[in-house]
Write a protein that holds these residues in place. Sequence first.
Motif, PDB file in Angstrom:
ATOM      1  N   TYR A 218       1.286   4.287   7.639  1.00 12.02           N
ATOM      2  CA  TYR A 218       2.750   3.449   8.761  1.00 12.02           C
ATOM      3  C   TYR A 218       3.335   2.084   8.680  1.00 12.02           C
ATOM      4  O   TYR A 218       3.788   1.232   8.030  1.00 12.02           O
ATOM      5  N   LEU A 219       2.255   1.788   9.271  1.00 12.59           N
ATOM      6  CA  LEU A 219       2.127   0.420   9.252  1.00 12.59           C
ATOM      7  C   LEU A 219       1.558  -0.702   8.442  1.00 12.59           C
ATOM      8  O   LEU A 219       1.745  -1.453   7.778  1.00 12.59           O
ATOM      9  N   THR A 220       0.476   0.208   7.502  1.00 19.80           N
ATOM     10  CA  THR A 220      -0.034  -0.529   5.980  1.00 19.80           C
ATOM     11  C   THR A 220       0.989  -0.689   5.050  1.00 19.80           C
ATOM     12  O   THR A 220       1.456  -1.289   3.825  1.00 19.80           O
ATOM     13  N   ASP A 221       2.327   0.514   5.223  1.00 15.96           N
ATOM     14  CA  ASP A 221       3.283   0.683   4.469  1.00 15.96           C
ATOM     15  C   ASP A 221       3.943  -0.359   4.455  1.00 15.96           C
ATOM     16  O   ASP A 221       4.764  -1.839   3.913  1.00 15.96           O
ATOM     17  N   ILE A 222       4.191  -1.188   5.721  1.00 15.38           N
ATOM     18  CA  ILE A 222       5.025  -1.991   6.345  1.00 15.38           C
ATOM     19  C   ILE A 222       4.509  -3.428   5.977  1.00 15.38           C
ATOM     20  O   ILE A 222       5.534  -3.855   5.025  1.00 15.38           O
ATOM     21  N   ILE A 223       3.548  -3.319   6.051  1.00 17.17           N
ATOM     22  CA  ILE A 223       2.560  -4.747   5.703  1.00 17.17           C
ATOM     23  C   ILE A 223       2.971  -4.726   4.219  1.00 17.17           C
ATOM     24  O   ILE A 223       3.708  -6.263   3.343  1.00 17.17           O
ATOM     25  N   LYS A 224       2.720  -3.729   3.168  1.00 19.03           N
ATOM     26  CA  LYS A 224       3.198  -3.540   1.783  1.00 19.03           C
ATOM     27  C   LYS A 224       4.064  -4.111   0.748  1.00 19.03           C
ATOM     28  O   LYS A 224       4.318  -4.739  -0.084  1.00 19.03           O
ATOM     29  N   LYS A 225       4.813  -3.551   1.696  1.00 21.51           N
ATOM     30  CA  LYS A 225       6.575  -3.833   1.969  1.00 21.51           C
ATOM     31  C   LYS A 225       6.986  -5.151   2.278  1.00 21.51           C
ATOM     32  O   LYS A 225       6.814  -5.768   0.462  1.00 21.51           O
ATOM     33  N   ALA A 226       6.172  -5.702   2.836  1.00 22.62           N
ATOM     34  CA  ALA A 226       6.154  -7.310   2.956  1.00 22.62           C
ATOM     35  C   ALA A 226       5.490  -8.091   2.879  1.00 22.62           C
ATOM     36  O   ALA A 226       6.262  -9.453   2.257  1.00 22.62           O
ATOM     37  N   PHE A 227       4.484  -8.065   1.789  1.00 23.19           N
ATOM     38  CA  PHE A 227       3.357  -8.856   1.527  1.00 23.19           C
ATOM     39  C   PHE A 227       3.641  -7.627  -0.238  1.00 23.19           C
ATOM     40  O   PHE A 227       2.246  -7.385   0.298  1.00 23.19           O
ATOM     41  N   PRO A 228       3.650  -7.419  -1.240  1.00 26.16           N
ATOM     42  CA  PRO A 228       3.625  -6.344  -2.093  1.00 26.16           C
ATOM     43  C   PRO A 228       2.262  -7.425  -3.234  1.00 26.16           C
ATOM     44  O   PRO A 228       1.695  -6.204  -3.865  1.00 26.16           O
ATOM     45  N   ALA A 229       2.757  -8.661  -3.248  1.00 25.05           N
ATOM     46  CA  ALA A 229       0.861  -9.211  -3.792  1.00 25.05           C
ATOM     47  C   ALA A 229      -0.194  -9.249  -3.496  1.00 25.05           C
ATOM     48  O   ALA A 229      -1.412  -9.221  -3.589  1.00 25.05           O
ATOM     49  N   LEU A 230      -0.265  -8.321  -1.790  1.00 21.08           N
ATOM     50  CA  LEU A 230      -1.471  -8.967  -1.061  1.00 21.08           C
ATOM     51  C   LEU A 230      -2.547  -7.963  -1.314  1.00 21.08           C
ATOM     52  O   LEU A 230      -1.685  -6.181  -1.086  1.00 21.08           O
ATOM     53  N   ASP A 231      -3.384  -7.387  -1.816  1.00 24.54           N
ATOM     54  CA  ASP A 231      -4.144  -6.469  -1.996  1.00 24.54           C
ATOM     55  C   ASP A 231      -5.005  -5.905  -0.501  1.00 24.54           C
ATOM     56  O   ASP A 231      -5.472  -6.599  -0.644  1.00 24.54           O
TER      57      ASP A 231
END
Length: 160
Positions: free
Chosen positions: A22-35
Amino acid sequence: MTKKAYYAAPLFSEMELQYNRYLTDIIKKAFPALDIYIPQEQDDINDKNAYADSIMIAKYDTDALLASDIMIAVLDGATIDVGVATEIGVAYQAGIPVIGLYTDSRQQGATNEKKLAALQNIAESQFSYANLYTIGLIKTNGVVVSDKENLLKSIHTYLD
C-alpha cells in the motif's frame, strides 16, 4: 540520473506485507522516476519457501541500501523492527538520509493533563515509545514524520 530509495519495514506477516505494498504504491505514484528497493519483493532472499542464509540476506540488502540516495523506514510496531533498526545504523554510517515513518496514534494528547500525570505511575504511560538511540541516528541525518503526507513531502525534500 535516477534516484534510488531503500524501503525498510517489517515484512513477516500478511498485515505487514499488505501495508508495505500500500505505502510503496503511494510512493511510486508520487515519484514515478524513483527506483525503490523493497526487500519483500526480492525473492532471491525473501521467498520463505526457499533458502537464503544470513550472509546472503545481509549482503543483498546492504548492497541495495548502500546504492541508495535515501532510506524510508517504517518505525511502527511494539518496537522498531530489529532488521529496520540495523538498516538505519548502516544508513547512518554511510551518510544516507533516513526518513522514518512513525504513525503510532498514542503520540497524540501530549498536552492532556491526565495523560501527563499518569507518567508518574509505574506502567501507566499513555504514550508510545521508540528507542531513542535509533531515533537519534535518524534525526542526525534525516527526519521522523507521523503520516504519509509528510512522508511524501520529506521524500521530495531529500531528493531535491
